[in-house]
Design an enzyme around this catalytic site. Structure first.
Site, PDB file in Angstrom:
ATOM      1  N   LYS A 209       0.883  -1.181   0.000  1.00  0.00           N
ATOM      2  CA  LYS A 209       0.000   0.000   0.000  1.00  0.00           C
ATOM      3  C   LYS A 209       0.910   1.216   0.000  1.00  0.00           C
ATOM      4  CE  LYS A 209      -2.424   3.361   1.857  1.00  0.00           C
ATOM      5  NZ  LYS A 209      -1.812   4.631   1.436  1.00  0.00           N
ATOM      6  N   GLU A 417       7.844  16.010  15.921  1.00  0.00           N
ATOM      7  CA  GLU A 417       8.560  15.935  14.651  1.00  0.00           C
ATOM      8  C   GLU A 417       8.010  16.999  13.681  1.00  0.00           C
ATOM      9  OE1 GLU A 417       7.522  12.438  12.330  1.00  0.00           O
ATOM     10  OE2 GLU A 417       9.562  12.331  11.543  1.00  0.00           O
TER      11      GLU A 417
HETATM   12  P1  NDP Z   1       1.480   8.517   7.819  1.00  0.00           P
HETATM   13  O1  NDP Z   1       1.532   7.831   9.120  1.00  0.00           O
HETATM   14  O2  NDP Z   1       0.500   9.603   7.632  1.00  0.00           O
HETATM   15  O3  NDP Z   1       1.165   7.451   6.644  1.00  0.00           O
HETATM   16  C1  NDP Z   1       1.937   6.309   6.452  1.00  0.00           C
HETATM   17  C2  NDP Z   1       1.145   5.327   5.618  1.00  0.00           C
HETATM   18  O4  NDP Z   1      -0.007   4.907   6.361  1.00  0.00           O
HETATM   19  C3  NDP Z   1       0.611   5.906   4.318  1.00  0.00           C
HETATM   20  O5  NDP Z   1       0.580   4.928   3.307  1.00  0.00           O
HETATM   21  C4  NDP Z   1      -0.816   6.284   4.717  1.00  0.00           C
HETATM   22  O6  NDP Z   1      -1.679   6.440   3.612  1.00  0.00           O
HETATM   23  C5  NDP Z   1      -1.181   5.111   5.585  1.00  0.00           C
HETATM   24  N1  NDP Z   1      -2.315   5.328   6.468  1.00  0.00           N
HETATM   25  C6  NDP Z   1      -2.802   6.498   6.948  1.00  0.00           C
HETATM   26  N2  NDP Z   1      -3.891   6.269   7.722  1.00  0.00           N
HETATM   27  C7  NDP Z   1      -4.097   4.929   7.736  1.00  0.00           C
HETATM   28  C8  NDP Z   1      -5.062   4.063   8.339  1.00  0.00           C
HETATM   29  N3  NDP Z   1      -6.034   4.543   9.103  1.00  0.00           N
HETATM   30  N4  NDP Z   1      -4.954   2.738   8.144  1.00  0.00           N
HETATM   31  C9  NDP Z   1      -3.960   2.221   7.391  1.00  0.00           C
HETATM   32  N5  NDP Z   1      -3.032   2.995   6.753  1.00  0.00           N
HETATM   33  C10 NDP Z   1      -3.088   4.326   6.937  1.00  0.00           C
HETATM   34  O7  NDP Z   1       2.952   8.980   7.512  1.00  0.00           O
HETATM   35  P2  NDP Z   1       3.460   9.883   6.305  1.00  0.00           P
HETATM   36  O8  NDP Z   1       3.098   9.233   5.012  1.00  0.00           O
HETATM   37  O9  NDP Z   1       3.080  11.285   6.550  1.00  0.00           O
HETATM   38  O10 NDP Z   1       5.061   9.685   6.454  1.00  0.00           O
HETATM   39  C11 NDP Z   1       5.831  10.436   7.270  1.00  0.00           C
HETATM   40  C12 NDP Z   1       6.073   9.737   8.590  1.00  0.00           C
HETATM   41  O11 NDP Z   1       6.751   8.495   8.389  1.00  0.00           O
HETATM   42  C13 NDP Z   1       7.005  10.550   9.481  1.00  0.00           C
HETATM   43  O12 NDP Z   1       6.559  10.478  10.805  1.00  0.00           O
HETATM   44  C14 NDP Z   1       8.339   9.824   9.319  1.00  0.00           C
HETATM   45  O13 NDP Z   1       9.240  10.089  10.342  1.00  0.00           O
HETATM   46  C15 NDP Z   1       7.883   8.409   9.253  1.00  0.00           C
HETATM   47  N6  NDP Z   1       8.910   7.541   8.684  1.00  0.00           N
HETATM   48  C16 NDP Z   1       9.559   6.617   9.487  1.00  0.00           C
HETATM   49  C17 NDP Z   1      10.589   5.842   8.980  1.00  0.00           C
HETATM   50  C18 NDP Z   1      11.316   4.832   9.812  1.00  0.00           C
HETATM   51  O14 NDP Z   1      12.013   4.001   9.244  1.00  0.00           O
HETATM   52  N7  NDP Z   1      11.197   4.852  11.121  1.00  0.00           N
HETATM   53  C19 NDP Z   1      11.013   5.973   7.584  1.00  0.00           C
HETATM   54  C20 NDP Z   1      10.276   6.967   6.848  1.00  0.00           C
HETATM   55  C21 NDP Z   1       9.261   7.695   7.390  1.00  0.00           C
HETATM   56  P3  NDP Z   1      -1.831   7.919   2.937  1.00  0.00           P
HETATM   57  O15 NDP Z   1      -0.553   8.214   2.284  1.00  0.00           O
HETATM   58  O16 NDP Z   1      -2.916   7.775   1.982  1.00  0.00           O
HETATM   59  O17 NDP Z   1      -2.164   8.848   4.060  1.00  0.00           O
END
Ligand code: NDP
Length: 518
Positions: A209, A417
């Site tokens: 996804k 963050e």
């Molecule tokens: P989000 O948590 O908003 O989204 C991550 C993924 O989850 C996306 O595909 C999103 O879809 C999906 N998602 C959102 N809501 C739901 C739900 N209710 N059920 C299932 N899936 C859902 O993160 P971001 O995309 O904004 O990414 C940034 C974040 O990721 C930052 O906090 C960053 O630090 C973290 N990150 C951590 C890493 C690590 O290795 N620790 C590496 C890279 C990033 P959609 O895009 O459609 O909202």
């Protein structure tokens, strides 16, 4: 040889133009791009599409079909069928070398179409080429590393041990079955590879996804997987919004394991959903990285190094530096050097040569960052570099200036963050004070110490409450060492990129065997 401070610069763009193959892929003969389920392209029964844009121009790159409950059902069925096959020829039954051969074929096809995948990363993901090229290299590195791990870590039966007279026991290690990877937008290729290769090589079939903002690379990799000859249903790609497609995946009882990368709030919510069905989950989440600069460090050199990491992907990097604790003795020089570095970042379009700070991913992020800047001032931070909106001539992207603030112990100006080139600098009187403040955050992903005294640096680095602790570097990630978070930055699981990551994608049973009673 020591690096001169002036040679340390931010990651920088070369000029990039989309190859025709990328343009054709996005155009898709005028039809929206479809999800990939069970070897077929599906438009989805909801008849909902969304647009994915170039964040530097807001130009629509492609229209994409959103997958809903019905498509998630179909994908889980297809993945389950592919997992078990006809009872003996499923993905789980393939010899390790056969699975490796298909993964390496996929790597070769990715390399053949390198420019298309770079276009996904640069245009859809908003990255400068210097970073995107490094990210692209992850595909081969990750596949090769986990191919080695798959050869080393056998699935199936362990050696037996005697449990009692006439009873022996052993463990049986097997893949989970249908496994889903929920991927954020900031490192689409890297995070797809980090999920896909260990999950596949340990014998699982997968649902990917991708983030709504960056669906193109996963969809393209899905097409290449089909060309590579992966059996239908082994790799399924389900584009859509988190609350629709992601939620449907999290709620599906047929999904046995979820690898989530994203923000702590979303990760915690999905964990609660998973718990209802007994779905297991690993979570790699955001950070609010700290750097401690000791008094023996050269303020000019270290300020430039820290600036380079803080600006990696314009601060949209999970483990990067947003909080700096610097010895009072060198604080004024350090602040002056960091100010200079931040102010001289070249703001521009990410595909134009020379750009070092491009647009943030979308309008919501832009608003969040601007709010965080206002909140930092309201909490007592003093602006060193003011932030706010930026203009790039001829481009309608989400451009922002970098921001840098001075703070002091006792003021919690930077609690969450902020996903941008944003940092706070706090002069401190001692290492102990620096460490106490660095560890006061609920996040715990990445942190670093900067000093000429390596032993002192190592001793201090071990005190961070973070999954990755570095001395004189930051954002360094290597295969063989776990990359995961402590506190709210990580969940159950070993983190990514190590042997235990591979084990995370498997489950273990204990099998006891007694002699038949006479
Ligand atoms: P989000 O948590 O908003 O989204 C991550 C993924 O989850 C996306 O595909 C999103 O879809 C999906 N998602 C959102 N809501 C739901 C739900 N209710 N059920 C299932 N899936 C859902 O993160 P971001 O995309 O904004 O990414 C940034 C974040 O990721 C930052 O906090 C960053 O630090 C973290 N990150 C951590 C890493 C690590 O290795 N620790 C590496 C890279 C990033 P959609 O895009 O459609 O909202």
């Amino acid at each position: 040889m020591a690096t001169a401070a002036t040679e340390i610069r931010a990651l920088t763009a070369s000029a990039f133009r989309a190859p025709q193959k990328f343009v054709d892929f996005c155009r898709n003969d005028g039809k929206p791009l479809r999800g990939l389920v069970g070897g077929k392209e599906l438009a989805g029964t909801m008849n909902v599409t969304f647009e994915t844009i170039d964040p530097g121009t807001q130009e629509v790159l492609a229209t994409v079909c959103e997958m809903g409950d019905a498509e998630v059902d179909l994908a889980v069925e297809a993945a389950q069928r592919a997992f078990v096959g006809n009872g003996k020829n499923g993905w789980r039954d393939l010899a390790v070398e056969a699975r490796i051969a298909l993964c390496m074929k996929l790597v070769e096809l990715c390399e053949r179409d390198r420019d298309v995948l770079l276009a996904c990363e640069i245009l859809d993901g908003g990255k400068v080429s210097e970073l995107a090229e490094g990210d692209f290299g992850t595909i081969r590195d990750c596949a090769e590393y986990f191919a080695g791990v798959a050869r080393r870590i056998p699935l199936g039966d362990s050696d037996s041990m005697k449990v009692a007279e006439g009873i022996r026991g052993f463990t049986y290690r097997e893949p989970w079955g249908v496994v889903a990877g929920i991927i954020p937008w900031n490192y689409p290729i890297v995070l797809t590879a980090w999920f896909m290769f260990p999950a596949l090589l340990s014998g699982n079939t997968i649902l990917i996804k991708p983030a709504e903002d960056t669906p193109l690379s996963a969809l393209y990799i899905g097409k290449l997987a089909e060309e590579a000859g992966f059996p239908a249903g082994v790799i399924n790609v389900l584009p859509g919004r988190g609350e629709i497609t992601g939620q449907a995946i999290a709620e599906h009882p047929g999904v046995k394991y979820i690898s989530f990368t994203g923000s702590p709030g979303v990760g915690q919510a999905i964990l609660r959903t998973c718990d209802r069905n007994g779905t297991r989950m690993k979570r790699e989440m955001g950070g609010n990285g700290a750097a401690i600069v000791l008094g023996d460090a050269d303020p000019e050199v270290v300020a430039r190094m820290i600036g380079r990491f803080a600006n990696q992907h314009f601060g949209q990097t999970c483990c990067t530096i947003h909080r700096i604790y610097v010895d009072k003795k060198i604080a004024d020089d350090f602040i002056a050097a960091e100010k200079n570095f931040f102010e001289n970042l070249k703001i521009g379009y990410q595909a134009e040569a020379g750009t070092q700070l491009g647009a943030v991913i979308n309008a919501t992020q832009r608003q969040r960052i601007l709010k965080a800047e206002r909140d930092t001032l309201a909490r007592g931070g003093k602006a060193i570099v003011a932030g706010g909106d930026a203009e790039v001539a001829g481009k309608r992207g989400f451009y922002l200036k970098p921001s840098l603030y001075r703070t002091e112990p006792g003021l919690n100006v930077n609690p969450e963050e902020v996903f941008h080139t944003y940092a706070t600098i706090c002069p401190v009187s001692s290492e102990e004070e620096a460490m106490r403040l660095a560890n006061s955050s609920p996040y715990g992903l990445g942190a670093s110490v900067w000093t000429k005294d390596i032993d002192r640096g190592i001793a201090l680095a071990k005190k961070f409450r973070d999954g990755t602790c570095q001395v004189n570097c930051h954002n360094t990630i290597a295969y063989g060492l776990p990359y995961g978070g402590q506190g709210i930055s990580g969940g159950p699981g070993a983190g990514v990129n190590c042997e235990d990551t591979f084990r995370d994608y498997t489950q273990v049973k204990a099998v006891y065997v007694a002699e038949y009673p006479e």
